[in-house]
Write a protein that holds these residues in place. Structure first.
Motif, PDB file in Angstrom:
ATOM      1  N   GLU A 183     -40.085  46.997   9.572  1.00 14.35           N
ATOM      2  CA  GLU A 183     -40.285  48.368  10.063  1.00 14.35           C
ATOM      3  C   GLU A 183     -41.765  48.645  10.320  1.00 14.35           C
ATOM      4  O   GLU A 183     -42.642  48.015   9.731  1.00 14.35           O
ATOM      5  CB  GLU A 183     -39.715  49.375   9.063  1.00 14.35           C
ATOM      6  CG  GLU A 183     -40.277  49.238   7.671  1.00 14.35           C
ATOM      7  CD  GLU A 183     -39.586  50.141   6.667  1.00 14.35           C
ATOM      8  OE1 GLU A 183     -40.232  50.439   5.640  1.00 14.35           O
ATOM      9  OE2 GLU A 183     -38.437  50.549   6.900  1.00 14.35           O
ATOM     10  N   GLU A 184     -41.984  49.623  11.195  1.00 14.20           N
ATOM     11  CA  GLU A 184     -43.348  50.000  11.571  1.00 14.20           C
ATOM     12  C   GLU A 184     -44.011  50.778  10.431  1.00 14.20           C
ATOM     13  O   GLU A 184     -43.364  51.555   9.734  1.00 14.20           O
ATOM     14  CB  GLU A 184     -43.279  50.862  12.831  1.00 14.20           C
ATOM     15  CG  GLU A 184     -44.622  51.270  13.379  1.00 14.20           C
ATOM     16  CD  GLU A 184     -44.487  52.207  14.573  1.00 14.20           C
ATOM     17  OE1 GLU A 184     -45.406  53.032  14.741  1.00 14.20           O
ATOM     18  OE2 GLU A 184     -43.470  52.122  15.307  1.00 14.20           O
ATOM     19  N   ILE A 185     -45.314  50.536  10.253  1.00 13.70           N
ATOM     20  CA  ILE A 185     -46.095  51.299   9.267  1.00 13.70           C
ATOM     21  C   ILE A 185     -46.532  52.603   9.924  1.00 13.70           C
ATOM     22  O   ILE A 185     -47.182  52.590  10.973  1.00 13.70           O
ATOM     23  CB  ILE A 185     -47.335  50.496   8.796  1.00 13.70           C
ATOM     24  CG1 ILE A 185     -46.897  49.252   8.018  1.00 13.70           C
ATOM     25  CG2 ILE A 185     -48.242  51.371   7.938  1.00 13.70           C
ATOM     26  CD1 ILE A 185     -48.030  48.297   7.689  1.00 13.70           C
ATOM     27  N   ASP A 186     -46.156  53.736   9.315  1.00 12.17           N
ATOM     28  CA  ASP A 186     -46.536  55.043   9.845  1.00 12.17           C
ATOM     29  C   ASP A 186     -47.990  55.298   9.472  1.00 12.17           C
ATOM     30  O   ASP A 186     -48.303  55.482   8.290  1.00 12.17           O
ATOM     31  CB  ASP A 186     -45.610  56.110   9.252  1.00 12.17           C
ATOM     32  CG  ASP A 186     -45.810  57.458   9.904  1.00 12.17           C
ATOM     33  OD1 ASP A 186     -46.417  57.507  10.989  1.00 12.17           O
ATOM     34  OD2 ASP A 186     -45.370  58.468   9.312  1.00 12.17           O
ATOM     35  N   LYS A 219     -50.095  48.715  16.198  1.00 15.54           N
ATOM     36  CA  LYS A 219     -49.162  49.107  15.145  1.00 15.54           C
ATOM     37  C   LYS A 219     -49.080  48.044  14.049  1.00 15.54           C
ATOM     38  O   LYS A 219     -49.185  46.843  14.332  1.00 15.54           O
ATOM     39  CB  LYS A 219     -47.761  49.331  15.725  1.00 15.54           C
ATOM     40  CG  LYS A 219     -47.659  50.567  16.591  1.00 15.54           C
ATOM     41  CD  LYS A 219     -46.246  50.726  17.123  1.00 15.54           C
ATOM     42  CE  LYS A 219     -46.127  51.962  18.006  1.00 15.54           C
ATOM     43  NZ  LYS A 219     -44.772  52.080  18.564  1.00 15.54           N
ATOM     44  N   GLY A 220     -48.889  48.511  12.829  1.00 18.12           N
ATOM     45  CA  GLY A 220     -48.676  47.602  11.703  1.00 18.12           C
ATOM     46  C   GLY A 220     -47.199  47.567  11.342  1.00 18.12           C
ATOM     47  O   GLY A 220     -46.446  48.493  11.657  1.00 18.12           O
ATOM     48  N   TYR A 221     -46.793  46.505  10.661  1.00 20.27           N
ATOM     49  CA  TYR A 221     -45.379  46.349  10.291  1.00 20.27           C
ATOM     50  C   TYR A 221     -45.256  45.818   8.863  1.00 20.27           C
ATOM     51  O   TYR A 221     -46.126  45.100   8.368  1.00 20.27           O
ATOM     52  CB  TYR A 221     -44.683  45.385  11.259  1.00 20.27           C
ATOM     53  CG  TYR A 221     -44.503  45.954  12.652  1.00 20.27           C
ATOM     54  CD1 TYR A 221     -43.338  46.627  12.992  1.00 20.27           C
ATOM     55  CD2 TYR A 221     -45.500  45.821  13.608  1.00 20.27           C
ATOM     56  CE1 TYR A 221     -43.170  47.165  14.277  1.00 20.27           C
ATOM     57  CE2 TYR A 221     -45.349  46.354  14.886  1.00 20.27           C
ATOM     58  CZ  TYR A 221     -44.180  47.024  15.211  1.00 20.27           C
ATOM     59  OH  TYR A 221     -44.019  47.555  16.464  1.00 20.27           O
ATOM     60  N   LEU A 270     -35.481  44.061  14.835  1.00 22.00           N
ATOM     61  CA  LEU A 270     -36.390  43.839  13.708  1.00 22.00           C
ATOM     62  C   LEU A 270     -36.027  44.765  12.538  1.00 22.00           C
ATOM     63  O   LEU A 270     -36.046  44.350  11.374  1.00 22.00           O
ATOM     64  CB  LEU A 270     -37.843  44.078  14.137  1.00 22.00           C
ATOM     65  CG  LEU A 270     -38.444  43.065  15.119  1.00 22.00           C
ATOM     66  CD1 LEU A 270     -39.852  43.476  15.517  1.00 22.00           C
ATOM     67  CD2 LEU A 270     -38.453  41.668  14.533  1.00 22.00           C
ATOM     68  N   GLY A 271     -35.686  46.017  12.847  1.00 25.30           N
ATOM     69  CA  GLY A 271     -35.302  46.981  11.817  1.00 25.30           C
ATOM     70  C   GLY A 271     -34.072  46.539  11.035  1.00 25.30           C
ATOM     71  O   GLY A 271     -33.993  46.724   9.817  1.00 25.30           O
TER      72      GLY A 271
END
Length: 200
Positions: A147-150, A182-184, A141-142
């Protein structure tokens, strides 16, 4: 030239002996007629010049109008071309959006499996295989701009986070204290907001 010649001929007649007063008047009338005709011709020529000037001004106005329309058309075409290129670029950027959304639920389930595993399970080859598959999925995915939302310990941002719980905590107000899901983001666009707990 013709006028001067006729005047000379008339002068010769007047200087002769046979010229009568009627002939002199007749000759003067003829000269006046010639002068009148020449004046009318000159006036007609001036009218022709004025007409040509007027037509030239009209044609210049038409040319300016055509140039303005062409300039506007060219500007419209350039804007259209830019808009199409932008839309095409966005299509390429976000083409994987639907597929990514479907894969996120699989990653969520793999993360739940990893989180629920006991210490004994963590030494198991199956557990290590699940971790490896999860890492491969997130790396894939990256590579495609996802990418993941920090979110953890970050200030709450309604554009990136979805608060489902708000409670008293030792942390500052409006700080994310726990992430439930997790958000993306995909190319800086939120694909799915992070589901979080926020401190009061």
């Amino acid at each position: 030239m013709d006028k001067n010649k006729r005047v000379m001929e008339e002068d010769q007649k007047i200087g002769g002996e046979n010229v009568t007063e009627d002939e002199v008047h007749s000759n003067l009338n003829a000269e006046q007629e010639i002068i009148r005709e020449e004046a009318e011709e000159e006036e007609g020529a001036n009218d022709g010049v004025e007409l040509l000037k007027k037509q030239l001004v009209e044609k210049e106005d038409e040319a300016k109008d055509c140039l303005n329309r062409l300039t506007r058309l060219q500007a419209d075409f350039i804007n259209y071309k830019k808009r199409v290129e932008k839309e095409k670029s966005e299509i390429y950027q976000y083409a994987n959006e639907k597929l990514a959304e479907d894969l996120l639920s699989i990653i969520d389930n793999l993360e739940r499996a990893v989180t629920a595993a006991s210490e004994e399970d963590k030494s198991n080859k199956l557990f290590q295989g699940i971790q490896l598959v999860m890492k491969q999925l997130t790396d894939t995915l990256g590579r495609h701009g996802i990418e993941e939302i920090d979110a953890l310990n970050k200030p709450f941002d309604m554009n990136l986070h979805h608060a489902v719980v708000q409670e008293e905590a030792d942390a500052e107000a409006d700080i994310v204290t726990e992430v439930f899901q997790k958000g993306y983001k995909i190319n800086n666009k939120v694909l799915r907001p992070a589901m979080v707990k926020v401190a009061k």
